[in-house]
Design a protein around this motif. Structure first.
Motif, PDB file in Angstrom:
ATOM      1  N   ALA A  11     -32.872   3.342  -3.530  1.00  0.00           N
ATOM      2  CA  ALA A  11     -34.265   3.048  -3.857  1.00  0.00           C
ATOM      3  C   ALA A  11     -34.878   2.071  -2.855  1.00  0.00           C
ATOM      4  O   ALA A  11     -36.046   2.188  -2.484  1.00  0.00           O
ATOM      5  CB  ALA A  11     -34.370   2.492  -5.276  1.00  0.00           C
ATOM      6  N   SER A  12     -34.085   1.110  -2.397  1.00  0.00           N
ATOM      7  CA  SER A  12     -34.619   0.138  -1.437  1.00  0.00           C
ATOM      8  C   SER A  12     -34.968   0.811  -0.117  1.00  0.00           C
ATOM      9  O   SER A  12     -35.953   0.463   0.536  1.00  0.00           O
ATOM     10  CB  SER A  12     -33.625  -1.009  -1.216  1.00  0.00           C
ATOM     11  OG  SER A  12     -32.523  -0.634  -0.423  1.00  0.00           O
TER      12      SER A  12
ATOM     13  N   ASN B 184     -43.352   2.221   3.394  1.00  0.00           N
ATOM     14  CA  ASN B 184     -44.134   1.262   4.171  1.00  0.00           C
ATOM     15  C   ASN B 184     -44.201   1.601   5.655  1.00  0.00           C
ATOM     16  O   ASN B 184     -44.686   0.802   6.451  1.00  0.00           O
ATOM     17  CB  ASN B 184     -43.539  -0.145   4.007  1.00  0.00           C
ATOM     18  CG  ASN B 184     -43.882  -0.742   2.656  1.00  0.00           C
ATOM     19  OD1 ASN B 184     -45.041  -0.809   2.267  1.00  0.00           O
ATOM     20  ND2 ASN B 184     -42.871  -1.158   1.918  1.00  0.00           N
ATOM     21  N   VAL B 185     -43.693   2.758   6.026  1.00  0.00           N
ATOM     22  CA  VAL B 185     -43.700   3.193   7.418  1.00  0.00           C
ATOM     23  C   VAL B 185     -44.952   4.017   7.683  1.00  0.00           C
ATOM     24  O   VAL B 185     -45.350   4.839   6.860  1.00  0.00           O
ATOM     25  CB  VAL B 185     -42.427   4.017   7.721  1.00  0.00           C
ATOM     26  CG1 VAL B 185     -42.553   4.763   9.032  1.00  0.00           C
ATOM     27  CG2 VAL B 185     -41.213   3.109   7.738  1.00  0.00           C
ATOM     28  N   ASP B 186     -45.564   3.800   8.845  1.00  0.00           N
ATOM     29  CA  ASP B 186     -46.822   4.500   9.144  1.00  0.00           C
ATOM     30  C   ASP B 186     -46.675   5.563  10.224  1.00  0.00           C
ATOM     31  O   ASP B 186     -47.652   5.964  10.843  1.00  0.00           O
ATOM     32  CB  ASP B 186     -47.915   3.493   9.530  1.00  0.00           C
ATOM     33  CG  ASP B 186     -47.535   2.650  10.729  1.00  0.00           C
ATOM     34  OD1 ASP B 186     -46.457   2.878  11.307  1.00  0.00           O
ATOM     35  OD2 ASP B 186     -48.322   1.748  11.094  1.00  0.00           O
ATOM     36  N   ILE B 187     -45.434   6.027  10.482  1.00  0.00           N
ATOM     37  CA  ILE B 187     -45.245   7.153  11.387  1.00  0.00           C
ATOM     38  C   ILE B 187     -44.501   8.254  10.635  1.00  0.00           C
ATOM     39  O   ILE B 187     -43.922   8.016   9.570  1.00  0.00           O
ATOM     40  CB  ILE B 187     -44.461   6.762  12.661  1.00  0.00           C
ATOM     41  CG1 ILE B 187     -43.019   6.343  12.316  1.00  0.00           C
ATOM     42  CG2 ILE B 187     -45.176   5.679  13.434  1.00  0.00           C
ATOM     43  CD1 ILE B 187     -42.156   6.147  13.549  1.00  0.00           C
TER      44      ILE B 187
ATOM     45  N   ALA C  17     -38.705  -4.587   1.917  1.00  0.00           N
ATOM     46  CA  ALA C  17     -39.805  -3.618   1.910  1.00  0.00           C
ATOM     47  C   ALA C  17     -40.307  -3.298   3.305  1.00  0.00           C
ATOM     48  O   ALA C  17     -40.718  -2.170   3.585  1.00  0.00           O
ATOM     49  CB  ALA C  17     -40.943  -4.146   1.038  1.00  0.00           C
ATOM     50  N   THR C  18     -40.293  -4.283   4.204  1.00  0.00           N
ATOM     51  CA  THR C  18     -40.866  -4.080   5.540  1.00  0.00           C
ATOM     52  C   THR C  18     -39.812  -3.872   6.624  1.00  0.00           C
ATOM     53  O   THR C  18     -40.127  -3.931   7.804  1.00  0.00           O
ATOM     54  CB  THR C  18     -41.741  -5.294   5.920  1.00  0.00           C
ATOM     55  OG1 THR C  18     -40.934  -6.485   5.907  1.00  0.00           O
ATOM     56  CG2 THR C  18     -42.905  -5.456   4.960  1.00  0.00           C
ATOM     57  N   SER C  19     -38.575  -3.606   6.234  1.00  0.00           N
ATOM     58  CA  SER C  19     -37.484  -3.521   7.207  1.00  0.00           C
ATOM     59  C   SER C  19     -37.684  -2.407   8.221  1.00  0.00           C
ATOM     60  O   SER C  19     -37.548  -2.623   9.441  1.00  0.00           O
ATOM     61  CB  SER C  19     -36.152  -3.337   6.479  1.00  0.00           C
ATOM     62  OG  SER C  19     -36.216  -2.245   5.571  1.00  0.00           O
ATOM     63  N   LEU C  20     -38.002  -1.203   7.773  1.00  0.00           N
ATOM     64  CA  LEU C  20     -38.157  -0.097   8.709  1.00  0.00           C
ATOM     65  C   LEU C  20     -39.431  -0.230   9.530  1.00  0.00           C
ATOM     66  O   LEU C  20     -39.494   0.219  10.674  1.00  0.00           O
ATOM     67  CB  LEU C  20     -38.139   1.231   7.955  1.00  0.00           C
ATOM     68  CG  LEU C  20     -36.811   1.558   7.268  1.00  0.00           C
ATOM     69  CD1 LEU C  20     -36.892   2.882   6.518  1.00  0.00           C
ATOM     70  CD2 LEU C  20     -35.662   1.601   8.274  1.00  0.00           C
TER      71      LEU C  20
END
Length: 306
Positions: free
Chosen positions: A29-30, A37-40, A107-110
């Motif tokens: 889930a994480s 949260n990825v924008d590509i 949440a912002t790792s990738l």
């Protein structure tokens, strides 16, 4: 640039000392939350070695492609997964992230991974969890590790967002790479798991052009004087000397243009969920609770127990 994620998973558990919040469904889930949260454009491929609990399998099927394999070991499934970029014809300009199934992602790792890939042109490989870097006195034949961890006292570390990215010495087999570099290094990457324990560390040293093994390490260290072993042990030791010597030779023969660079963030953006290896500087119990809340909002938490 596209992001390809290859997530290796097994249904079984081991006896590692896990934190109280540990759960493989939580780990999955994480990752899915981080992907949100990825924008590509992002592609997920789940490589499952053996049966997976139904609820977790349903979570995977709702997010990407699910592949079942019968590899039987972490080393074998890792080597199998490394072939995917070539077999699938993924673009050399893309980014791939290989993940094991017991890591907790922020949440912002990738998003941080993608930012590093965009802004650190020198980097070929990426980790979101690590601590070691080379000492100033390190040479290709003597890859000394700095006593200071992560970016501490590193004047070359680069601030991107809230993390300082530094050149790392090694990482685990949860890592990212530019696919062009990975394709060029595939033979080396798929060979290094045969060097024995800590093969992920040896892999990182080798692709960066550093000798992975000193003379005392070639045969796995000094033999136990109380148990010298029989003929089979001698054969295994001889084979180990051979494969480690080849790894040394390949690493030292790398021309400058083929030596890779591995980078890592400080603080870590993910953690391995083993009690003594939890990354410092982050309240991972709170991070786990946030993932649980996110999963509950997506009506996924009920799948965790299935």
């Amino acid at each position: 640039m596209r992001l390809h994620i290859v997530y290796r998973s097994v249904g079984s558990e081991n006896r590692k000392d896990r934190p109280g919040f540990y759960n493989k469904s939580l780990a999955l889930a994480s990752l899915l939350r981080a992907v949100d949260n990825v924008d590509i454009e992002t592609e997920l491929v789940f490589v499952n070695d053996g049966p997976i609990p139904a609820g977790r399998l349903e979570m995977m099927a709702g997010a990407g492609e699910v592949l079942g394999v019968r590899c039987g070991s972490n080393r074998a499934s890792y080597r199998w997964a490394l072939r995917l970029p070539r077999l699938r014809g993924w673009s050399p300009a893309d980014l791939v992230w290989f993940s094991e199934d017991d890591y907790l992602y922020t949440a912002t790792s990738l998003r941080g991974l993608i930012q590093a890939a965009n802004e650190l042109a020198v980097a070929d490989y990426f980790t979101l969890y690590g601590s070691t870097r080379f000492a100033p006195a390190a040479t290709r034949r003597s890859p000394l590790i700095d006593a200071r961890a992560r970016s501490q006292g590193d004047p070359e570390a680069v601030l991107l967002g809230t993390a300082r990215w530094y050149r790392a010495a090694s990482c685990t087999s949860t890592f990212g790479a530019r696919i062009g570099a990975l394709l060029a290094d595939e033979r080396l990457l798929r060979s290094c798991p045969f060097v024995g324990e800590a093969w992920d560390h040896a892999t990182c040293l080798a692709y960066q052009g550093y000798r992975p093994f000193g003379l005392r390490e070639l045969a796995g260290g000094r033999p136990d004087p109380g148990h010298m072993g029989g003929p089979r042990a001698a054969v295994r030791r001889g084979a180990l000397v051979c494969v480690r010597s080849v790894a040394n030779a390949v690493a030292l023969a790398r021309p400058q243009r083929a030596r890779r660079t591995l980078v890592a963030p400080d603080p870590d953006l993910v953690t391995h969920m083993e009690q003594r290896f939890l990354a410092p500087g982050t309240d991972w119990a709170a991070a786990a609770a946030a993932v649980t809340q996110w999963s509950r909002s997506r009506d996924q938490e009920g799948l965790w127990v299935r």
